[in-house]
Design a protein around this motif. Structure first.
Motif, short mmCIF file in Angstrom:
data_model
loop_
_atom_site.label_atom_id
_atom_site.label_comp_id
_atom_site.label_asym_id
_atom_site.label_seq_id
_atom_site.Cartn_x
_atom_site.Cartn_y
_atom_site.Cartn_z
N ILE A 294 28.22 40.69 -56.85
CA ILE A 294 27.85 41.29 -55.55
C ILE A 294 29.02 41.11 -54.60
CG2 ILE A 294 26.22 41.19 -53.63
CD1 ILE A 294 24.29 39.70 -55.47
N ASP B 82 30.56 41.81 -50.61
CA ASP B 82 30.41 42.26 -49.22
C ASP B 82 31.69 41.92 -48.48
OD1 ASP B 82 29.26 43.40 -47.03
OD2 ASP B 82 27.52 42.08 -46.93
N GLY C 144 23.31 38.00 -46.92
CA GLY C 144 23.59 37.38 -48.20
C GLY C 144 22.35 36.73 -48.80
N ARG D 297 20.71 37.60 -52.34
CA ARG D 297 20.61 36.52 -53.34
C ARG D 297 19.19 36.37 -53.85
NH1 ARG D 297 25.35 32.77 -53.99
NH2 ARG D 297 24.70 33.38 -56.06
N PHE E 89 28.17 36.00 -55.97
CA PHE E 89 28.28 36.64 -54.65
C PHE E 89 29.67 36.36 -54.07
CE2 PHE E 89 26.68 36.51 -50.00
CZ PHE E 89 27.05 37.83 -49.81
N THR F 106 32.62 37.43 -51.03
CA THR F 106 32.95 38.14 -49.78
C THR F 106 34.43 37.89 -49.48
OG1 THR F 106 32.43 36.29 -48.29
CG2 THR F 106 30.62 37.81 -48.84
N VAL G 80 27.89 31.86 -50.32
CA VAL G 80 28.90 32.63 -51.04
C VAL G 80 29.49 31.80 -52.17
CG1 VAL G 80 31.03 33.95 -50.75
CG2 VAL G 80 29.48 33.71 -48.85
#
Ligand SMILES: O=P(O)(O)OC[C@H]1O[C@H](OP(=O)(O)OP(=O)(O)O)[C@H](O)[C@@H]1O
Ligand SMILES: Nc1nc2[nH]cnc2c(=O)[nH]1
Ligand SMILES: [Mg+2]
Length: 175
Positions: free
Chosen positions: A107, A109, A118, A122, A130, A132, A143
Motif C-alpha cells: 500500500i 500513500d 492509514g 490497515r 504500508f 509512505t 507505517v
C-alpha cells in the motif's frame, strides 16, 4: 476558502510550510523504493487516492510491478479533515492476490499525518506492507516504511497542488 471565525484548518494549525518539488518528490520515491526492494517481492501495488497515485506509479515502475489497484478514500476537503469515507475498495482480483488479508500487497500513500487514513486502510488489509514517502510523528507508528519524517506542525505542499509564484523579498516581511 476559509471563512472568518471558522476553526483553523489543519494547514493553518500546522503553520510551517514544507514545499516539495517534482525533482525532490521523484528522488524521495526512488529512495523509498530502494528500501521496499529489500522487503518485497510484492504481488501488487495499492495506491491510496488521490495522493498515493503519484508515488505508486514511481514505485511500481522501479519495482517492475504492473498490477496496480486503488483504495479511494475521501477525508480532507483541501486542508480540513472530515469523516473518512471509503469510496472504493480493492478489486476481488487484488484481494485474492493478498489472500484476503493483504499479505504480499504494497500500500502506498504520499504521507501519514494523524494516521487516520492509514489506520482505516490497515484495517481493510492488516497483513499488507504500508509505505509512505513522508511521515508526521502521530501517523508514523502505522507505517512500515517511509523516507522523511517531518514535524507535526509542518504542512507539506506537493508539486501537483502548487505552482511557481512571486515571493516578496525576506527583508520586506516574507516568511
Ligand atoms: O494521516 P491523515 O491525517 O489521515 O492524513 C493523510 C492523508 O491526507 C492526504 O489525503 P487527502 O485526504 O487530503 O486526500 P487526497 O489524497 O485525495 O489529496 C494524504 O494524501 C493522506 O492520504
Ligand atoms: N498536502 C498535504 N495534505 C495533507 N493531508 C494531511 N496532512 C497533509 C499535509 O501536510 N500536506
Ligand atoms: Mg490522500
Amino acid at each position: 476558502m476559509v471563512e472568518k471565525n471558522s476553526e483553523p484548518s489543519a494547514q493553518e494549525r500546522a503553520g510551517r510550510p514544507f514545499p516539495v518539488s517534482w525533482d525532490q518528490f521523484h528522488r524521495d520515491c526512488r529512495a523509498l523504493t530502494w528500501r521496499l526492494n529489500e522487503v518485497g517481492p510484492f504481488h501488487a501495488v495499492i495506491a491510496i487516492t488521490r495522493g498515493g497515485l503519484v508515488p505508486a506509479a514511481i514505485v511500481a515502475r522501479e519495482l517492475g510491478l504492473r498490477v496496480i489497484d486503488t483504495v479511494c478514500v475521501a477525508s480532507y476537503d483541501h486542508d480540513k479533515q472530515g469523516d473518512l469515507k471509503v469510496l472504493k475498495g480493492i478489486s476481488e482480483q487484488t484481494a485474492k492476490l493478498g489472500g484476503g488479508t493483504g499479505k504480499g500487497l504494497l500500500i502506498v500513500d504520499d504521507l501519514v499525518d494523524t494516521g487516520k487514513t492509514g489506520k482505516l486502510v490497515r484495517e481493510l488489509l492488516p497483513d499488507a506492507h504500508f509505505a509512505t514517502v513522508y511521515a508526521k510523528p502521530k501517523g508514523r507508528p502505522l507505517v512500515d516504511t517511509f523516507i522523511t519524517e517531518v514535524s507535526q506542525d509542518t504542512w507539506i505542499f506537493f508539486p501537483w497542488d502548487t505552482a511557481l509564484s512571486f515571493q516578496p523579498p525576506i527583508r520586506d516581511g516574507a516568511a
